[in-house]
Design a protein around this motif. Structure first.
Motif, short mmCIF file in Angstrom:
data_model
loop_
_atom_site.label_atom_id
_atom_site.label_comp_id
_atom_site.label_asym_id
_atom_site.label_seq_id
_atom_site.Cartn_x
_atom_site.Cartn_y
_atom_site.Cartn_z
N ASP A 15 0.73 -1.27 0.14
CA ASP A 15 -0.04 0.08 -0.10
C ASP A 15 0.86 1.33 -0.05
O ASP A 15 0.33 2.42 -0.05
N ASP A 16 2.21 1.15 0.28
CA ASP A 16 2.92 2.33 0.16
C ASP A 16 3.69 2.41 -1.18
O ASP A 16 4.49 3.44 -1.20
N VAL A 17 3.14 1.54 -2.12
CA VAL A 17 3.92 1.68 -3.37
C VAL A 17 2.96 2.05 -4.54
O VAL A 17 2.04 1.46 -4.65
N LEU A 18 3.49 2.88 -5.30
CA LEU A 18 2.72 3.46 -6.57
C LEU A 18 3.40 3.15 -7.82
O LEU A 18 4.58 3.71 -7.65
N ILE A 19 3.07 2.37 -8.78
CA ILE A 19 3.63 1.84 -10.09
C ILE A 19 3.42 3.30 -11.10
O ILE A 19 2.22 3.60 -11.28
N THR A 20 4.57 3.62 -11.56
CA THR A 20 4.43 4.89 -12.49
C THR A 20 4.91 4.63 -13.76
O THR A 20 5.70 3.42 -14.09
N THR A 21 4.69 5.31 -14.98
CA THR A 21 5.25 5.01 -16.05
C THR A 21 6.69 5.66 -16.45
O THR A 21 6.94 6.79 -16.71
N ASP B 279 -3.16 8.94 -16.91
CA ASP B 279 -3.09 8.00 -17.64
C ASP B 279 -3.87 6.63 -17.14
O ASP B 279 -3.81 5.61 -17.57
N LEU B 280 -4.72 6.93 -16.21
CA LEU B 280 -5.52 5.83 -15.41
C LEU B 280 -4.56 4.67 -14.69
O LEU B 280 -4.72 4.42 -13.49
N HIS B 281 -3.72 4.23 -15.38
CA HIS B 281 -2.63 3.18 -14.88
C HIS B 281 -1.34 3.09 -15.64
O HIS B 281 -1.63 3.18 -16.87
N THR B 282 -0.26 2.56 -15.15
CA THR B 282 0.83 2.02 -16.16
C THR B 282 0.44 0.76 -16.88
O THR B 282 -0.16 0.14 -16.35
N ASN B 283 1.09 0.63 -17.89
CA ASN B 283 0.97 -0.60 -18.99
C ASN B 283 0.99 -1.76 -18.18
O ASN B 283 1.79 -2.18 -17.48
N THR C 285 15.09 -3.32 -18.05
CA THR C 285 14.87 -2.99 -19.27
C THR C 285 14.09 -1.45 -19.22
O THR C 285 13.36 -1.16 -18.49
N PRO C 286 14.75 -0.42 -19.97
CA PRO C 286 13.92 0.94 -20.03
C PRO C 286 12.89 0.98 -20.67
O PRO C 286 12.03 1.86 -20.48
N GLY C 287 12.74 0.09 -21.88
CA GLY C 287 11.79 0.29 -22.60
C GLY C 287 10.45 0.19 -22.17
O GLY C 287 9.37 0.57 -22.67
N MET C 288 10.32 -0.59 -21.21
CA MET C 288 8.92 -0.90 -20.56
C MET C 288 8.44 0.31 -19.69
O MET C 288 7.27 -0.05 -19.19
N ARG C 289 9.25 1.03 -19.42
CA ARG C 289 8.98 2.43 -18.69
C ARG C 289 8.03 1.79 -17.25
O ARG C 289 7.24 2.38 -17.09
N THR C 290 8.75 1.13 -16.48
CA THR C 290 8.11 0.84 -15.09
C THR C 290 9.09 1.41 -14.14
O THR C 290 10.11 0.63 -13.76
N GLY C 291 8.45 2.33 -13.42
CA GLY C 291 9.10 2.99 -12.16
C GLY C 291 7.93 2.92 -11.13
O GLY C 291 7.18 2.38 -11.13
N PHE C 292 8.75 3.37 -10.07
CA PHE C 292 7.74 3.28 -8.56
C PHE C 292 8.07 4.35 -7.72
O PHE C 292 9.00 5.04 -7.65
N ILE C 293 6.89 5.05 -7.14
CA ILE C 293 7.18 5.80 -5.74
C ILE C 293 6.91 4.72 -4.41
O ILE C 293 5.93 4.18 -4.62
N LEU C 294 7.80 5.25 -3.52
CA LEU C 294 7.48 4.68 -2.42
C LEU C 294 7.67 5.64 -1.12
O LEU C 294 8.18 6.61 -1.21
N THR C 295 6.19 5.63 -0.52
CA THR C 295 6.19 6.54 0.84
C THR C 295 5.38 5.94 1.84
O THR C 295 4.27 5.53 1.65
#
Length: 410
Positions: free
Chosen positions: A111-117, A282-286, A255-265
């Motif tokens: 619950d402390d993690v949000l996936i970003t593009t 964007d509603l959500h990441t791929n 891999t950078p091409g899948m553009r999968t990052g994240f926020i932790l707080t």
């Protein structure tokens, strides 16, 4: 266009204004990516480019990722192609939380993690959520140029705090905080662009300066897993300060091409508002990319993969430093990173890296002049070099060419 279509096409009004008149103040205040323009100039296959922040393609686990893609399609079915949660795939978020807890002694949950593009979206979302026009934000001097670009959309007032070998210039940081800074953006590990890493003492000094302040601390850490030697250092804010954010990414380790990052707080209210901004964006990441990354992590040893990447990058970094020792003039200095992807070169006073760039490019070498990494500096005598996207022989040849040009300046 046919004759009838041509006759029906509306005529342009003689008094029609330019699109410039319709653009927002935010986009007008946002600089274009200088690196992107350089990469176009360096597209010539004969150019040895140290400009892009590109992971080495040979580090991409292509065979394992292909196997993961096939498994995802076979096992997840329609779920891999359907709309999903804004926060991201729960299984992936859980893996990220556990990874950071094990490596850093923290207590994150999914619950402390949000996936970003990518981490870049995280920067954009944080700017939208936290900054109004004229708000104060502190950044390192120099700092990541795409963070300047992302935050500039909100038209804040930047406070550039000098970056030293140990971390931030604390008196400058305190002056920025006293001026009303509400957000501070740092890259404590193998900083982009300098390659510097904050010392334990430097981290503690920043933490002490922020204690008791109602300020959001963003620690951008895309390179933390790429330490060549030594122990992992603790975060400044995570586990210590209430409004603390860590940004991470799979771009440099998978891999950078899948553009999968994240926020932790651990700041649930802040994360909830970031999630609202992401919904609007964007509603959500791929979803497919998230499933593939998660499946890869479940079926492969990431640490074993990281050893191979770090061995590769360590040899490339050493090749660049060795070549600079051999070919650069004595009055040119440079950082010696303990990890990451970049190092920072300082030319003699009065030499503009921006102005010499065209001549260096004629010699089929590309770098990034220092100017875009500063919020208020022009004709800087600095440059960023990337060592991860060329083999050692190519690095040596490129530094030899660059060294000849620099010697001609003396």
């Amino acid at each position: 266009m046919g004759e009838t279509e041509a006759q029906e096409a509306p005529e342009k009004s003689a008094g029609l204004g330019e699109i410039e008149d319709l653009l927002s103040d935010g986009i007008k205040a946002t600089p274009p990516s200088f690196v992107r323009s350089i990469l176009k100039a360096a597209a010539d296959p004969e150019v040895i480019s140290f400009a892009g922040g590109l992971p080495n393609p040979i580090s991409f686990p292509q065979k394992a990722l292909l196997e993961s893609m096939q498994r995802v399609v076979a096992e997840q079915g329609a779920a891999a192609f359907q709309y999903s949660l804004t926060a991201g795939l729960p299984e992936l978020r859980r893996w990220i939380a556990q990874r950071y807890n094990e490596r850093h002694g923290l207590d994150y949950t999914e619950d402390d993690v949000l996936i970003t593009t990518g981490s870049q979206q995280a920067l954009d979302l944080l700017g939208k959520v936290l900054l109004n026009k004229g708000d104060h934000v502190a950044v390192e001097m120099p700092t990541y140029l795409a963070a300047i670009q992302a935050f500039s959309m909100q038209q804040p007032q930047f406070h550039a705090v000098e970056l030293t070998e140990d971390g931030l210039n604390i008196p400058q940081l305190k002056r920025a905080l006293d001026a009303g800074v509400k957000m501070i953006y740092l890259i404590p590990n193998f900083q982009n662009p300098t390659g510097l890493t904050y010392s334990i003492e430097g981290r503690e000094a920043v933490r002490a300066a922020l204690a008791g302040r109602n300020v959001v601390l963003i620690e951008d850490d895309p390179y933390g897993e790429l330490r060549f030697d030594g122990a992992t250092l603790p975060y400044i804010g995570a586990g210590h300060l209430p409004h603390s954010i860590v940004l991470g990414s799979f771009s440099k380790v998978v891999t950078p091409g899948m553009r999968t990052g994240f926020i932790l707080t651990k700041d649930a209210q802040l994360l909830r508002n970031i999630s609202i901004a992401k919904e609007a964006s964007d509603l959500h990441t791929n979803v497919f990319s998230q499933y593939v990354i998660w499946d890869y992590l479940m079926h492969n040893d990431l640490d074993e993969h990281l050893v191979k990447i770090k061995d590769l990058y360590r040899s490339q970094a050493q090749a660049m430093v060795d070549a600079m020792e051999e070919f650069f003039p004595a009055n040119v200095t440079y950082t010696r990173p303990d990890g990451g992807m970049f190092l920072w070169v300082t030319l003699p006073e009065g030499v503009s890296a921006m102005k010499i760039f065209p001549e260096v490019l004629k010699q089929k070498v590309a770098f990034v002049p220092g100017d875009p990494f500063f919020v208020d500096v022009q004709d800087s005598n600095t440059m960023r070099l990337n060592y991860t996207n060329a083999d050692c022989a190519t690095i040596r040849e490129g530094i030899c060419r660059l060294g000849k040009m620099l010697k001609e300046l003396n």
